[in-house]
Design a protein around this motif. Structure first.
Motif, PDB file in Angstrom:
ATOM      1  N   ILE A  23       0.844  -1.203   0.000  1.00 14.41           N
ATOM      2  CA  ILE A  23       0.000   0.000   0.000  1.00 14.41           C
ATOM      3  C   ILE A  23       0.878   1.252   0.000  1.00 14.41           C
ATOM      4  N   VAL A  24       0.316   2.346  -0.530  1.00 10.90           N
ATOM      5  CA  VAL A  24       1.020   3.626  -0.623  1.00 10.90           C
ATOM      6  C   VAL A  24       0.338   4.627   0.303  1.00 10.90           C
ATOM      7  N   MET A  25       1.176   5.309   1.125  1.00  3.90           N
ATOM      8  CA  MET A  25       0.631   6.277   2.086  1.00  3.90           C
ATOM      9  C   MET A  25       1.319   7.630   1.924  1.00  3.90           C
ATOM     10  N   HIS A  26       0.634   8.681   2.358  1.00  2.00           N
ATOM     11  CA  HIS A  26       1.207  10.033   2.405  1.00  2.00           C
ATOM     12  C   HIS A  26       0.381  10.822   3.421  1.00  2.00           C
ATOM     13  N   PRO A  27       1.047  11.532   4.371  1.00  2.00           N
ATOM     14  CA  PRO A  27       0.260  12.234   5.393  1.00  2.00           C
ATOM     15  C   PRO A  27      -0.459  13.471   4.851  1.00  2.00           C
ATOM     16  N   GLY A  28      -0.025  13.965   3.707  1.00  2.00           N
ATOM     17  CA  GLY A  28      -0.563  15.206   3.176  1.00  2.00           C
ATOM     18  C   GLY A  28      -0.010  16.390   3.946  1.00  2.00           C
ATOM     19  N   PRO A  29       0.011  17.562   3.390  1.00  2.00           N
ATOM     20  CA  PRO A  29      -0.361  17.864   2.000  1.00  2.00           C
ATOM     21  C   PRO A  29       0.698  17.318   1.020  1.00  2.00           C
ATOM     22  N   MET A  30       0.218  16.889  -0.159  1.00  2.00           N
ATOM     23  CA  MET A  30       1.105  16.262  -1.143  1.00  2.00           C
ATOM     24  C   MET A  30       1.641  17.265  -2.149  1.00  2.00           C
ATOM     25  N   ASN A  31       2.872  17.081  -2.558  1.00  2.00           N
ATOM     26  CA  ASN A  31       3.390  17.807  -3.722  1.00  2.00           C
ATOM     27  C   ASN A  31       3.448  16.811  -4.868  1.00  2.00           C
ATOM     28  N   ARG A  32       2.417  16.820  -5.699  1.00  6.67           N
ATOM     29  CA  ARG A  32       2.379  15.885  -6.832  1.00  6.67           C
ATOM     30  C   ARG A  32       3.520  16.214  -7.792  1.00  6.67           C
ATOM     31  N   GLY A  33       4.173  15.190  -8.284  1.00  7.23           N
ATOM     32  CA  GLY A  33       5.275  15.417  -9.214  1.00  7.23           C
ATOM     33  C   GLY A  33       6.567  15.811  -8.518  1.00  7.23           C
ATOM     34  N   VAL A  34       6.573  15.881  -7.171  1.00  7.32           N
ATOM     35  CA  VAL A  34       7.818  16.147  -6.433  1.00  7.32           C
ATOM     36  C   VAL A  34       8.188  14.885  -5.633  1.00  7.32           C
ATOM     37  N   GLU A  35       7.322  14.516  -4.646  1.00  8.47           N
ATOM     38  CA  GLU A  35       7.629  13.266  -3.923  1.00  8.47           C
ATOM     39  C   GLU A  35       6.768  12.101  -4.395  1.00  8.47           C
ATOM     40  N   ILE A  36       5.703  12.393  -5.150  1.00  7.18           N
ATOM     41  CA  ILE A  36       4.829  11.299  -5.593  1.00  7.18           C
ATOM     42  C   ILE A  36       4.193  11.642  -6.934  1.00  7.18           C
ATOM     43  N   ASP A  37       4.091  10.637  -7.784  1.00  2.04           N
ATOM     44  CA  ASP A  37       3.411  10.780  -9.070  1.00  2.04           C
ATOM     45  C   ASP A  37       1.899  10.827  -8.780  1.00  2.04           C
ATOM     46  N   GLY A  38       1.212  11.804  -9.352  1.00  3.95           N
ATOM     47  CA  GLY A  38      -0.226  11.949  -9.119  1.00  3.95           C
ATOM     48  C   GLY A  38      -1.017  10.692  -9.445  1.00  3.95           C
ATOM     49  N   ASN A  39      -0.588   9.937 -10.440  1.00  3.94           N
ATOM     50  CA  ASN A  39      -1.326   8.720 -10.822  1.00  3.94           C
ATOM     51  C   ASN A  39      -1.255   7.652  -9.730  1.00  3.94           C
ATOM     52  N   ILE A  40      -0.127   7.590  -9.053  1.00  2.03           N
ATOM     53  CA  ILE A  40       0.023   6.616  -7.952  1.00  2.03           C
ATOM     54  C   ILE A  40      -0.846   7.062  -6.772  1.00  2.03           C
ATOM     55  N   ALA A  41      -0.797   8.360  -6.476  1.00  2.00           N
ATOM     56  CA  ALA A  41      -1.579   8.883  -5.349  1.00  2.00           C
ATOM     57  C   ALA A  41      -3.071   8.613  -5.549  1.00  2.00           C
ATOM     58  N   ASP A  42      -3.528   8.636  -6.800  1.00  2.00           N
ATOM     59  CA  ASP A  42      -4.960   8.478  -7.095  1.00  2.00           C
ATOM     60  C   ASP A  42      -5.356   7.036  -7.382  1.00  2.00           C
ATOM     61  N   ASP A  43      -4.396   6.118  -7.390  1.00  2.00           N
ATOM     62  CA  ASP A  43      -4.688   4.726  -7.744  1.00  2.00           C
ATOM     63  C   ASP A  43      -5.383   4.033  -6.562  1.00  2.00           C
ATOM     64  N   ILE A  44      -6.686   3.824  -6.674  1.00  2.00           N
ATOM     65  CA  ILE A  44      -7.426   3.290  -5.520  1.00  2.00           C
ATOM     66  C   ILE A  44      -7.046   1.850  -5.179  1.00  2.00           C
ATOM     67  N   ASN A  45      -6.335   1.185  -6.082  1.00  2.47           N
ATOM     68  CA  ASN A  45      -5.882  -0.179  -5.767  1.00  2.47           C
ATOM     69  C   ASN A  45      -4.621  -0.181  -4.910  1.00  2.47           C
ATOM     70  N   ARG A  46      -3.882   0.908  -4.897  1.00  5.06           N
ATOM     71  CA  ARG A  46      -2.626   0.965  -4.137  1.00  5.06           C
ATOM     72  C   ARG A  46      -2.639   2.027  -3.048  1.00  5.06           C
ATOM     73  N   SER A  47      -3.220   3.180  -3.339  1.00  9.35           N
ATOM     74  CA  SER A  47      -3.120   4.314  -2.422  1.00  9.35           C
ATOM     75  C   SER A  47      -4.198   4.264  -1.342  1.00  9.35           C
ATOM     76  N   VAL A  48      -3.788   4.456  -0.064  1.00  3.38           N
ATOM     77  CA  VAL A  48      -4.752   4.517   1.046  1.00  3.38           C
ATOM     78  C   VAL A  48      -4.776   5.931   1.639  1.00  3.38           C
ATOM     79  N   ILE A  49      -4.409   6.900   0.816  1.00  2.23           N
ATOM     80  CA  ILE A  49      -4.265   8.276   1.304  1.00  2.23           C
ATOM     81  C   ILE A  49      -5.611   8.840   1.809  1.00  2.23           C
ATOM     82  N   GLN A  50      -6.690   8.545   1.100  1.00  2.06           N
ATOM     83  CA  GLN A  50      -7.999   9.040   1.569  1.00  2.06           C
ATOM     84  C   GLN A  50      -8.438   8.311   2.833  1.00  2.06           C
TER      85      GLN A  50
END
Ligand code: NCD
Length: 318
Positions: free
Chosen positions: A259-286
């Motif tokens: 699983i992929v986690m991030h506490p937020g706020p995210m900098n898309r394209g800096v520490e994480i690719d936006g597609n990974i952050a939004d991938d509901i099969n991998r990301s548990v950010i929400q």
């Protein structure tokens, strides 16, 4: 049930059974939140004051929501507009608030140790919502609950914490919590963003994402915390993303169900690719955000129980 703490200042003083007690209660609050079941009696008659001396979106909002769901009277102090701007010290502000007899004080402060100091001056339960580079206990607890729900356990997991570890209170609290629960922790960062003395934490250290992510169960990304940097720690954001940003190619080195986690706020394209952050099969950010409310409800419930027990029933305002 065991949870003896008077304040929640950090993960460091907590015993593993206290962590489990809190997570179990938070888990049931998470289920009740999903089903819309209210518990407005739990903190009824208690006053919660949120004092944020540093910017916050999700932490402040979820502490406010958690208090309201449990029936507390919640007040947010706008610290930007307060007497702090007129030169009042932290201690004087604390004593002033203390005279208003709050029961729960939630504090975020840019200086490490400021919340511990404040807790010594007031008669209520204090919750640390992040102090400098020191601790952010409710973030580590909500991360732990998210991991436990996704993986079915919170021990013997291989967990990578990646990025700006040197400036991160989230990393510090997570290293302590996940270590207490007997997980294998890997820290991945460029040498400039790795804190000194890190070997004492009982962790494995990597400079290279591909090696560090090999076969891990959990990938925890951190924000580049520029507000705490006083110079050049990275060559450029583009170069940083290339070497340390989480994208599909780097994630492929972790376990297929990692699983992929991030506490937020995210900098898309800096520490994480936006597609990974939004991938509901991998990301548990929400889910992390959702668990944030449940964990804060559980923390305030347990502290309020201890506060009531210490004060005796006649002193509680109803
Ligand atoms: C973290 C914090 O404030 O320490 N954010 C949060 O609480 N959700 C991490 C960060 O700011 O990068």
């Amino acid at each position: 049930m065991t949870f003896r703490a008077k304040h929640l200042l950090g993960i460091e003083p907590l015993h593993p059974t206290e962590i489990t007690t809190l997570l179990d209660l938070a888990d049931s609050y998470a289920e009740h939140n999903r089903r819309g079941i209210a518990h407005r009696d739990v903190l009824a008659g208690l006053t919660q004051i949120n004092m944020f001396f540093e910017n916050s979106t999700r932490t402040q909002a979820s502490f406010e929501l958690a208090g309201k769901r449990l029936g507390a009277d919640v007040m947010n102090m706008g610290m930007q507009a307060s007497s702090v701007k007129k030169g009042e010290t932290l201690i004087d502000t604390a004593l002033t608030l203390n005279a208003m007899r709050p029961d729960l004080l939630v504090v975020r402060h840019p200086h490490s140790g400021a919340v511990d100091l404040l807790a010594q001056k007031v008669n209520c339960a204090v919750l640390n919502a992040g102090d400098g580079k020191h601790e952010h206990p409710t973030q580590a607890l909500l991360d732990a609950l998210t991991i436990r729900r996704a993986k079915g356990r919170l021990h013997r997991l291989s967990i990578a914490i990646c990025g700006d570890i040197a400036h991160s209170r989230v990393a510090r609290s997570n290293i302590m919590l996940l270590g207490k629960m007997e997980n294998r922790i890997r820290l991945i960062a460029p040498p400039t963003l790795m804190p000194s003395g890190v070997a004492d934490f009982g962790v494995e250290v990597f400079e290279n994402m591909e090696e560090g992510l090999k076969d891990v169960d959990v990938v925890m990304m951190l924000r580049l915390q520029k507000e705490r940097m006083d110079g050049g720690f990275i060559p450029s954001e583009r170069e940083y993303f290339h070497r340390y940003g989480l994208d599909a190619a780097k994630l492929a080195h972790a376990k297929p169900d990692a699983i992929v986690m991030h506490p937020g706020p995210m900098n898309r394209g800096v520490e994480i690719d936006g597609n990974i952050a939004d991938d509901i099969n991998r990301s548990v950010i929400q889910e992390q955000v959702e668990m944030g409310v449940a964990v804060r409800m559980a923390a305030m419930d347990l502290l309020a129980q201890n506060l009531r027990a210490a004060r005796g029933p006649q002193e509680v305002m109803v």
